[in-house]
Design a protein around this motif. Structure first.
Motif, PDB file in Angstrom:
ATOM      1  N   GLY A   1      12.312   3.941  -1.466  1.00 41.23           N
ATOM      2  CA  GLY A   1      12.508   4.036  -2.904  1.00 41.23           C
ATOM      3  C   GLY A   1      12.926   5.440  -3.296  1.00 41.23           C
ATOM      4  O   GLY A   1      12.411   6.431  -2.753  1.00 41.23           O
TER       5      GLY A   1
ATOM      6  N   ASN B   1      20.904  -0.901  -7.358  1.00 36.77           N
ATOM      7  CA  ASN B   1      19.965  -1.818  -6.706  1.00 36.77           C
ATOM      8  C   ASN B   1      20.591  -3.174  -6.415  1.00 36.77           C
ATOM      9  O   ASN B   1      20.349  -3.780  -5.370  1.00 36.77           O
ATOM     10  CB  ASN B   1      18.715  -1.987  -7.571  1.00 36.77           C
TER      11      ASN B   1
ATOM     12  N   LYS C   1      16.673   1.800  -2.525  1.00 40.05           N
ATOM     13  CA  LYS C   1      16.530   1.286  -3.886  1.00 40.05           C
ATOM     14  C   LYS C   1      16.120   2.418  -4.812  1.00 40.05           C
ATOM     15  O   LYS C   1      15.351   3.299  -4.417  1.00 40.05           O
ATOM     16  CB  LYS C   1      15.462   0.184  -3.946  1.00 40.05           C
TER      17      LYS C   1
ATOM     18  N   LYS D   1      13.704   3.594  -7.484  1.00 38.82           N
ATOM     19  CA  LYS D   1      12.334   3.136  -7.685  1.00 38.82           C
ATOM     20  C   LYS D   1      12.190   2.308  -8.956  1.00 38.82           C
ATOM     21  O   LYS D   1      12.695   2.676 -10.011  1.00 38.82           O
ATOM     22  CB  LYS D   1      11.385   4.328  -7.754  1.00 38.82           C
ATOM     23  N   ASN D   2      11.460   1.185  -8.825  1.00 39.71           N
ATOM     24  CA  ASN D   2      11.175   0.385 -10.009  1.00 39.71           C
ATOM     25  C   ASN D   2       9.900   0.885 -10.689  1.00 39.71           C
ATOM     26  O   ASN D   2       9.250   1.832 -10.213  1.00 39.71           O
ATOM     27  CB  ASN D   2      11.102  -1.105  -9.658  1.00 39.71           C
TER      28      ASN D   2
ATOM     29  N   ASP E   1       6.504   1.179  -8.578  1.00 41.89           N
ATOM     30  CA  ASP E   1       6.451   2.062  -7.410  1.00 41.89           C
ATOM     31  C   ASP E   1       5.469   3.206  -7.661  1.00 41.89           C
ATOM     32  O   ASP E   1       5.458   3.805  -8.735  1.00 41.89           O
ATOM     33  CB  ASP E   1       7.855   2.616  -7.149  1.00 41.89           C
TER      34      ASP E   1
ATOM     35  N   SER F   1       5.846   0.531  -2.585  1.00 42.48           N
ATOM     36  CA  SER F   1       7.211   1.042  -2.488  1.00 42.48           C
ATOM     37  C   SER F   1       8.207  -0.025  -2.925  1.00 42.48           C
ATOM     38  O   SER F   1       8.011  -1.226  -2.692  1.00 42.48           O
ATOM     39  CB  SER F   1       7.516   1.495  -1.061  1.00 42.48           C
ATOM     40  N   THR F   2       9.290   0.416  -3.540  1.00 44.99           N
ATOM     41  CA  THR F   2      10.278  -0.475  -4.140  1.00 44.99           C
ATOM     42  C   THR F   2      11.006  -1.318  -3.091  1.00 44.99           C
ATOM     43  O   THR F   2      11.484  -0.799  -2.083  1.00 44.99           O
ATOM     44  CB  THR F   2      11.306   0.342  -4.931  1.00 44.99           C
TER      45      THR F   2
ATOM     46  N   SER G   1      14.189  -4.514  -8.089  1.00 38.28           N
ATOM     47  CA  SER G   1      13.770  -4.137  -9.439  1.00 38.28           C
ATOM     48  C   SER G   1      12.464  -4.779  -9.875  1.00 38.28           C
ATOM     49  O   SER G   1      11.796  -4.288 -10.796  1.00 38.28           O
ATOM     50  CB  SER G   1      14.877  -4.488 -10.445  1.00 38.28           C
TER      51      SER G   1
ATOM     52  N   VAL H   1       7.579  -4.894  -5.066  1.00 33.74           N
ATOM     53  CA  VAL H   1       7.120  -3.748  -4.284  1.00 33.74           C
ATOM     54  C   VAL H   1       6.468  -4.247  -2.996  1.00 33.74           C
ATOM     55  O   VAL H   1       6.018  -5.385  -2.904  1.00 33.74           O
ATOM     56  CB  VAL H   1       6.120  -2.878  -5.073  1.00 33.74           C
TER      57      VAL H   1
END
Length: 286
Positions: free
Chosen positions: A52, A144, A175, A177-178, A181, A207-208, A211, A214
């Motif tokens: 991420g 993403n 990715k 990070k969403n 995360d 962790s991402t 979207s 995780v």
């Protein structure tokens, strides 16, 4: 921590190989086994790795080790050469029904694609940097959705060291990070039908993956047992076991995410000898 784990395991492997009795027909002498170049994190945690990236100007640095697996550490320096390999990514996509695209060269930097493992040691690092600032990535959602990955392959090693056919590659999936995360604290219980109930109380990193999803540790079963947590539009959570986690895991109660407290409430179980293993945990952002 991971490097220490590698060293302990590799050291134990070397000791077990060299301590075999040479004059007993029931034992095999491994001292003549050749050396193999590999990526140990691919062997321990899987070939695919999710990284991420925060939205920031500074690059995100990442490194992994190459290892020389052999009964004894090499007596000469070994140069390991790697490459960014589209064919490796194509083969991985075909084998795993994924559709990752090669990360554009403008979005990463590799300090060197050669690593020198010094005589008497086993490990040497490969260092990378990934770019995710708005100057490079103006649209994180599009980034993403593109499903970028960096496929790295060991192509050769010096001094007659072979390349691992199983763990000579690494697929780094990138990715932005969403919102889920981050670093969390997990508390709960693991109810075993014969061994009783134990407490879960530990830090976890989420962790991402994409979207809405995780990845983190499954219950308290170690770094190779993983689970993906997908937050649905109604904030219910779909749990999918990964890695060495039991593939027959099912939801057993409420699985949800609370956006006010930034907490995942998870209830799941899997069958085993003697009955079901039932896990209840709440994973809260620290």
């Amino acid at each position: 921590m991971k490097k220490l784990l590698y060293s302990l395991v590799l050291g134990g492997l070397a000791m077990s190989m060299t301590s075999c009795l040479k004059d007993d027909e029931h034992f095999t002498n491994f001292q003549g086994v050749g050396a193999v170049a590999e990526i140990p994190s691919s062997a321990f945690y899987g070939i695919e790795y999710n990284q991420g990236l925060p939205i920031q100007t500074a690059p995100t640095n990442y490194s992994f080790d190459v290892n020389i697996a052999s009964p004894n550490p090499p007596t000469q320096d070994v140069t390991v050469t790697l490459s960014i390999d589209q064919a490796t990514l194509d083969a991985y996509n075909t084998a795993n029904e994924t559709s990752y695209k090669l990360l554009p060269a403008t979005l990463y930097q590799v300090s060197s694609l050669t690593a020198t493992v010094k005589a008497g040691s086993r490990l040497a690092p490969i260092n990378l940097s990934f770019f995710s600032g708005t100057d490079k990535v103006p649209d994180p959602t599009a980034y993403n959705e593109a499903e970028y990955a960096l496929p790295i392959k060991i192509t050769s090693a010096s001094n007659n060291v072979a390349v691992s056919s199983n763990y000579g590659i690494k697929i780094i999936v990138l990715k932005i990070k969403n919102q889920y995360d981050g670093d969390y604290r997990s508390v709960g219980t693991f109810n075993h039908p014969t061994a009783g109930t134990r407490t879960i109380n530990k830090d976890k990193t989420l962790s991402t993956v994409n979207s809405t999803t995780v990845q983190t540790e499954y219950a308290d079963l170690g770094e190779t047992a993983l689970m993906w947590l997908r937050v649905n539009p109604d904030n219910t959570v779909t749990l999918t076991p990964k890695g060495t986690a039991n593939a027959a895991t099912v939801q057993f109660g409420v699985n949800k995410y609370d956006p006010a407290t930034h907490a995942f409430t998870l209830n799941y179980k899997y069958a085993g000898a003697g009955g079901d293993r039932v896990i209840n945990e709440v994973i809260t952002l620290k």
